[in-house]
Design a protein around this motif. Structure first.
Motif, PDB file in Angstrom:
ATOM      1  N   MET A 128       1.015  -1.001   0.129  1.00  0.00           N
ATOM      2  CA  MET A 128       0.057  -0.296  -0.458  1.00  0.00           C
ATOM      3  C   MET A 128       1.131   1.404  -0.005  1.00  0.00           C
ATOM      4  SD  MET A 128      -3.529  -0.910  -0.038  1.00  0.00           S
ATOM      5  CE  MET A 128      -4.238   0.697   0.845  1.00  0.00           C
ATOM      6  N   PRO A 129       0.644   1.740  -1.349  1.00  0.00           N
ATOM      7  CA  PRO A 129       1.454   3.514  -0.713  1.00  0.00           C
ATOM      8  C   PRO A 129       1.433   4.028   0.492  1.00  0.00           C
ATOM      9  CG  PRO A 129      -0.714   3.515  -1.911  1.00  0.00           C
ATOM     10  CD  PRO A 129      -0.943   2.144  -1.474  1.00  0.00           C
ATOM     11  N   LEU A 130       2.096   5.052   0.715  1.00  0.00           N
ATOM     12  CA  LEU A 130       2.168   6.051   1.558  1.00  0.00           C
ATOM     13  C   LEU A 130       2.034   6.919   2.125  1.00  0.00           C
ATOM     14  CD1 LEU A 130       6.215   6.074   2.538  1.00  0.00           C
ATOM     15  CD2 LEU A 130       4.320   4.119   3.567  1.00  0.00           C
ATOM     16  N   HIS A 131       1.428   7.555   3.249  1.00  0.00           N
ATOM     17  CA  HIS A 131       0.293   9.088   3.110  1.00  0.00           C
ATOM     18  C   HIS A 131       0.682   9.852   1.983  1.00  0.00           C
ATOM     19  CE1 HIS A 131      -2.255  11.968   5.070  1.00  0.00           C
ATOM     20  NE2 HIS A 131      -1.988  12.422   4.584  1.00  0.00           N
ATOM     21  N   ASN A 132       2.011  10.318   1.926  1.00  0.00           N
ATOM     22  CA  ASN A 132       1.700  11.033   1.049  1.00  0.00           C
ATOM     23  C   ASN A 132       2.367  10.690  -0.376  1.00  0.00           C
ATOM     24  OD1 ASN A 132       1.819  13.577   3.333  1.00  0.00           O
ATOM     25  ND2 ASN A 132       3.956  12.879   3.569  1.00  0.00           N
ATOM     26  N   ASP A 133       2.240   9.643  -0.559  1.00  0.00           N
ATOM     27  CA  ASP A 133       2.743   9.582  -1.919  1.00  0.00           C
ATOM     28  C   ASP A 133       1.433   9.516  -3.004  1.00  0.00           C
ATOM     29  OD1 ASP A 133       2.923   7.454  -4.682  1.00  0.00           O
ATOM     30  OD2 ASP A 133       4.433   6.284  -3.247  1.00  0.00           O
ATOM     31  N   ALA A 134       2.001   9.996  -3.991  1.00  0.00           N
ATOM     32  CA  ALA A 134       1.026  10.756  -5.389  1.00  0.00           C
ATOM     33  C   ALA A 134      -0.050   9.835  -5.345  1.00  0.00           C
ATOM     34  CB  ALA A 134       2.092  10.417  -6.587  1.00  0.00           C
ATOM     35  N   THR A 135       0.574   8.025  -5.566  1.00  0.00           N
ATOM     36  CA  THR A 135      -0.644   7.259  -6.044  1.00  0.00           C
ATOM     37  C   THR A 135      -1.454   6.522  -4.591  1.00  0.00           C
ATOM     38  OG1 THR A 135       0.207   5.467  -5.147  1.00  0.00           O
ATOM     39  CG2 THR A 135       0.992   6.382  -7.343  1.00  0.00           C
ATOM     40  N   ALA A 136      -1.466   7.142  -3.606  1.00  0.00           N
ATOM     41  CA  ALA A 136      -2.091   7.281  -2.430  1.00  0.00           C
ATOM     42  C   ALA A 136      -3.703   8.187  -2.888  1.00  0.00           C
ATOM     43  CB  ALA A 136      -1.592   8.053  -1.399  1.00  0.00           C
TER      44      ALA A 136
END
Length: 259
Positions: free
Chosen positions: A1-9
């Protein structure tokens, strides 16, 4: 799962509760891609991509924890779907089964009528917003087709509507006078009437329209401002054509009626 600030989140703007079901839908696509099946993990990830204060509210719901089964006094975790339903209940506007109502459509019509339509770009905004609400109401049996047509016309300023009607009478001579013009026909007429005007007016991020150098077409006041020579000539020409077509139709009807 992407991190909180990831562009794909997945993202959700908390000022738009209606978009919350879409946020959960995107999350569930990620759960499937990442093979996440544990309900507690799903709840935690769903609370990871929102603000800290909002996450506290979501995680504090009873459905985040365990449910006491009365019959045997045992603890059984609430499912992810039960918790998600509890979250959605926090935001009345997020209920997909009550996405819009007729009041939303009438409010849009009244606001548009009162503020006026400045350019073709502004009219396009009105058309798109109206269609978004009306299509949902039609699909869910909360609006009739003729009612949709009449409501759309009610949002158009009087002076602009008179020009659109003149154009539609010429382009759609076989249209029955007792039938309302549908939304798409009116939009096509508006595009012809407003052609050449500044179309740079678009919605800003807060949903309002930007400024434009064009003069707004607003509802006609008690004392109308004098029209320019070109506007007078255009209106006179259009009226004459419509009158000639009506006269011709009367002659044809009369000749067909004779034995």
């Amino acid at each position: 799962m992407p991190l909180h600030n990831d562009a794909t989140a997945p993202k959700w703007d908390e000022s738009h509760p209606r978009k919350l079901p879409q946020y959960f839908k995107e999350l569930e696509y990620l759960f499937a891609d990442c093979s996440i099946t544990d309900d507690t993990q799903k709840k935690e990830y769903a609370s990871q991509y929102i603000s800290y204060d909002m996450a506290e509210t979501w995680l504090g719901l009873p459905e985040f924890g365990n449910n006491i089964v009365i019959s045997n006094n045992t603890l059984q975790p609430y499912t992810y779907q039960e918790w998600k339903a509890a979250v959605l209940r926090l935001y009345p506007g997020a209920d997909a089964s009550a996405c819009y109502n007729l009041g939303n459509l009438k409010q849009l019509v009244n606001q548009t009528f009162n503020t006026g339509l400045v350019t073709l770009g502004r009219f396009s905004d009105y058309y798109q917003d109206f269609q978004c609400i009306a299509r949902w109401l039609l699909t869910n049996g909360k609006l009739y087709h003729n009612e949709e047509c009449h409501l759309f016309q009610q949002g158009i300023p009087t002076l602009l509507w008179s020009k659109i009607i003149c154009h539609l009478k010429i382009t759609l001579p076989d249209h029955h006078p007792e039938d309302p013009y549908n939304v798409d026909q009116v939009f096509e007429g508006a595009k012809w009437v407003l052609k050449g005007m500044d179309t740079s007016m678009t919605k800003t991020s807060n949903g309002t329209s930007g400024t434009s150098s064009s003069s707004p077409i607003v509802n006609a006041p008690a004392l109308l401002l004098p029209m320019t020579k070109w506007e007078t000539l255009e209106l006179a020409t259009t009226t004459a054509i419509v009158s000639a077509l009506e006269h011709l139709e009367a002659l044809l009807t009369s000749s067909n009626a004779q034995p």
